[in-house]
Design a protein around this motif. Structure first.
Motif, PDB file in Angstrom:
ATOM      1  N   SER A  93      38.390  39.704  48.713  1.00 10.97           N
ATOM      2  CA  SER A  93      39.990  38.427  49.346  1.00 10.97           C
ATOM      3  C   SER A  93      40.295  38.992  49.882  1.00 10.97           C
ATOM      4  O   SER A  93      41.000  40.522  50.529  1.00 10.97           O
ATOM      5  CB  SER A  93      40.491  38.637  47.808  1.00 10.97           C
ATOM      6  OG  SER A  93      41.077  39.285  47.584  1.00 10.97           O
ATOM      7  N   GLY A  94      40.123  38.559  50.904  1.00 14.89           N
ATOM      8  CA  GLY A  94      41.157  38.580  52.392  1.00 14.89           C
ATOM      9  C   GLY A  94      42.907  39.223  51.705  1.00 14.89           C
ATOM     10  O   GLY A  94      43.315  40.343  52.299  1.00 14.89           O
ATOM     11  N   LYS A  95      42.827  38.355  50.767  1.00 16.25           N
ATOM     12  CA  LYS A  95      44.590  38.207  50.535  1.00 16.25           C
ATOM     13  C   LYS A  95      44.457  38.914  48.850  1.00 16.25           C
ATOM     14  O   LYS A  95      44.632  38.610  48.109  1.00 16.25           O
ATOM     15  CB  LYS A  95      45.016  37.061  50.657  1.00 16.25           C
ATOM     16  CG  LYS A  95      46.378  36.702  50.730  1.00 16.25           C
ATOM     17  CD  LYS A  95      46.862  35.428  51.199  1.00 16.25           C
ATOM     18  CE  LYS A  95      48.532  34.862  50.353  1.00 16.25           C
ATOM     19  NZ  LYS A  95      49.533  36.582  51.502  1.00 16.25           N
ATOM     20  N   GLY A  96      46.432  39.616  48.505  1.00 15.86           N
ATOM     21  CA  GLY A  96      46.187  39.294  47.253  1.00 15.86           C
ATOM     22  C   GLY A  96      46.824  38.259  46.327  1.00 15.86           C
ATOM     23  O   GLY A  96      47.410  37.978  46.967  1.00 15.86           O
ATOM     24  N   GLY A  97      46.345  38.704  45.160  1.00 18.00           N
ATOM     25  CA  GLY A  97      47.136  37.515  44.577  1.00 18.00           C
ATOM     26  C   GLY A  97      46.458  35.534  44.680  1.00 18.00           C
ATOM     27  O   GLY A  97      46.993  34.574  44.185  1.00 18.00           O
ATOM     28  N   VAL A  98      44.962  35.933  44.811  1.00 15.45           N
ATOM     29  CA  VAL A  98      44.721  34.598  45.032  1.00 15.45           C
ATOM     30  C   VAL A  98      43.654  34.478  43.563  1.00 15.45           C
ATOM     31  O   VAL A  98      43.027  33.866  43.757  1.00 15.45           O
ATOM     32  CB  VAL A  98      43.376  34.390  45.886  1.00 15.45           C
ATOM     33  CG1 VAL A  98      44.456  34.800  47.640  1.00 15.45           C
ATOM     34  CG2 VAL A  98      42.270  35.681  46.295  1.00 15.45           C
ATOM     35  N   GLY A  99      43.896  35.970  42.684  1.00 14.25           N
ATOM     36  CA  GLY A  99      43.232  35.481  41.310  1.00 14.25           C
ATOM     37  C   GLY A  99      41.456  36.050  40.962  1.00 14.25           C
ATOM     38  O   GLY A  99      40.589  35.501  41.126  1.00 14.25           O
ATOM     39  N   LYS A 100      40.973  37.242  42.131  1.00 21.35           N
ATOM     40  CA  LYS A 100      39.887  38.136  42.608  1.00 21.35           C
ATOM     41  C   LYS A 100      39.748  38.432  40.933  1.00 21.35           C
ATOM     42  O   LYS A 100      38.348  38.512  40.752  1.00 21.35           O
ATOM     43  CB  LYS A 100      40.619  38.428  43.608  1.00 21.35           C
ATOM     44  CG  LYS A 100      39.202  39.504  43.922  1.00 21.35           C
ATOM     45  CD  LYS A 100      39.259  40.442  44.879  1.00 21.35           C
ATOM     46  CE  LYS A 100      40.645  41.258  44.873  1.00 21.35           C
ATOM     47  NZ  LYS A 100      41.170  41.623  43.570  1.00 21.35           N
ATOM     48  N   SER A 101      40.699  39.086  41.092  1.00 24.34           N
ATOM     49  CA  SER A 101      40.184  39.820  39.562  1.00 24.34           C
ATOM     50  C   SER A 101      40.003  39.038  38.394  1.00 24.34           C
ATOM     51  O   SER A 101      38.774  39.206  37.314  1.00 24.34           O
ATOM     52  CB  SER A 101      41.161  40.871  38.941  1.00 24.34           C
ATOM     53  OG  SER A 101      41.390  42.266  40.272  1.00 24.34           O
ATOM     54  N   THR A 102      41.032  38.023  37.899  1.00 25.59           N
ATOM     55  CA  THR A 102      40.614  37.197  37.090  1.00 25.59           C
ATOM     56  C   THR A 102      39.197  36.042  37.291  1.00 25.59           C
ATOM     57  O   THR A 102      38.371  35.906  36.324  1.00 25.59           O
ATOM     58  CB  THR A 102      41.743  35.907  37.113  1.00 25.59           C
ATOM     59  OG1 THR A 102      43.236  36.711  37.221  1.00 25.59           O
ATOM     60  CG2 THR A 102      41.185  35.014  35.979  1.00 25.59           C
ATOM     61  N   VAL A 103      39.027  35.698  38.248  1.00 25.45           N
ATOM     62  CA  VAL A 103      37.581  35.761  38.510  1.00 25.45           C
ATOM     63  C   VAL A 103      36.235  36.639  37.977  1.00 25.45           C
ATOM     64  O   VAL A 103      35.722  36.205  38.004  1.00 25.45           O
ATOM     65  CB  VAL A 103      37.561  35.184  40.212  1.00 25.45           C
ATOM     66  CG1 VAL A 103      36.403  34.555  40.931  1.00 25.45           C
ATOM     67  CG2 VAL A 103      38.228  33.462  41.292  1.00 25.45           C
TER      68      VAL A 103
END
Length: 378
Positions: free
Chosen positions: A108-118
């Motif tokens: 993800s280019g930005k933090g806090g978008v739920g990348k780890s959750t996905v």
């Protein structure tokens, strides 16, 4: 309606193959056209090996025939890639991990978008589908995968493999997991410079006994920095998945993330974009959708960048709660969330299969000095 081959050829003369100057007929890309009744089969060969070019070619042919010949035509497009055999000078043969079939980076280019959750939910859904799956938490400065898999207090064991000591990944829900979080205290900040972080990652990659895996998912940190280059320098990445929320601030950074993988010096196929937190539906109003962060922003970005749109996930409290207690939401059964994650995971697998059919194995990139960095001008 009976379709005429001449009408099909005339329509295809109005479009070009992505990256090529002449139209599809003049360039010789169209190899064969077969018509019978309202059905038509178009065989076409292109030189651009990217997934985006193949998809764009197919879409253009479908759209043009429907608009210029017959809107109800039943069309089959067979796209073959005949790429030039000359290898690029800035790539070298990578160092694959024995036993691992596909390595997918989740970015993800930005933090806090739920990348780890996905990442966590993709992993458990793949496992539910019968695949052998591993997760490497490459977010050195904010490792959250151990919490999401309820293994925060676990430690990898040492095993002897052919006379060498290797790390045995921690396992839960059928997923093999390694993270820097296993080697630090919960309240300890990881204050490392780039080379030290890269060394730690290499140890988790190459000094681990992953065994046989169909998929190794790599949870990358936000942004486009040193860790990303280190990972892609060390491993032949099969493809990358980019996660974004719909608002413009996140999309601007997601666009940079896609651009990073597409750089000539990196050249990692982008499997697609996932839109997280696409809308909010309250439990008491299940038929209502509130587009808190905007509507279909990531979907529109995928179309603009000509990369696949893999699907959308709602903003649901239970996803967050499931991650916090260490049992990913995709493990639920017979729920809309399970269906949403299954659809996205199927799309990811489909893009991996398509990528492997169309392109040669990805090679790890060779980065010398500052090659591959945006600050360096060609």
């Amino acid at each position: 309606m009976k379709l005429d081959k001449k009408d099909i050829l005339k329509a295809l003369e109005t479009i070009t193959v992505p990256g090529e100057g002449q139209n599809m007929v003049e360039s010789g890309a169209v190899k064969n056209i077969i018509t019978f009744g309202d059905e038509v089969i178009v065989d076409i060969t292109i030189q651009n090996p990217s997934l985006q070019a193949k998809k764009r070619t197919e879409v253009d042919i479908l759209k043009t025939i429907h608009e210029k010949v017959y809107k109800k035509a039943k069309i089959t497009v067979n796209v073959k890639v005949d790429a030039p055999a000359t290898p690029k000078a800035n790539v070298i043969k990578g160092k694959p991990i024995p036993g691992i079939q596909n390595i997918v980076a989740v970015a993800s280019g930005k933090g806090g978008v739920g990348k780890s959750t996905v990442t966590a939910n993709l992993a458990v859904t793949l496992a539910k589908m019968g695949f052998k799956v591993g997760v490497l938490d490459a977010d050195i400065y904010g490792p959250s995968i151990p919490i999401m898999f309820d293994v925060a207090n676990e430690k990898p064991l040492a095993v002897n493999i052919q006379g060498k000591s290797k790390m045995k990944p921690v396992e839960n829900y059928g997923i093999k997991i390694l993270s820097i979080g296993f080697f630090t205290q919960p309240d300890q900040a990881v204050v490392w410079r780039g080379p030290m972080a890269a060394k730690a990652l290499n140890q988790m990659i190459f000094d681990a006994h992953w065994g046989e895996l169909d998929f190794l998912l790599i949870d990358l940190p936000p942004g486009t920095g040193d860790i990303h280059l280190s990972i892609m320098q060390s491993l032949p990445i099969t493809g990358a998945v980019v996660v974004s929320t719909p608002q413009n601030v996140a999309l601007a950074d997601a666009k940079k993330g896609v651009a990073m993988f597409k750089q000539e010096s990196i050249n990692v196929p982008v499997l697609g974009i996932i839109e997280n937190m696409a809308y909010f539906t309250p439990a008491e109003l299940p038929d209502n959708k509130y587009f808190i962060f905007g509507k279909e922003g990531a979907k529109n970005l995928a179309e603009d960048l000509e990369v696949p749109f893999l699907g959308e996930l709602p903003l649901v409290q239970s996803i967050r709660e499931a991650g916090d207690v260490g049992r990913p939401a995709a493990l639920q059964t017979a729920t809309p969330l399970e269906q949403a994650f299954e659809e996205i995971t199927r799309n990811v697998v489909q893009e991996v299969v398509r990528r492997n059919d169309d392109l040669p194995p990805t090679e790890a990139i060779k980065i010398t000095t500052m090659a591959g960095c945006a600050a360096v001008k060609k």
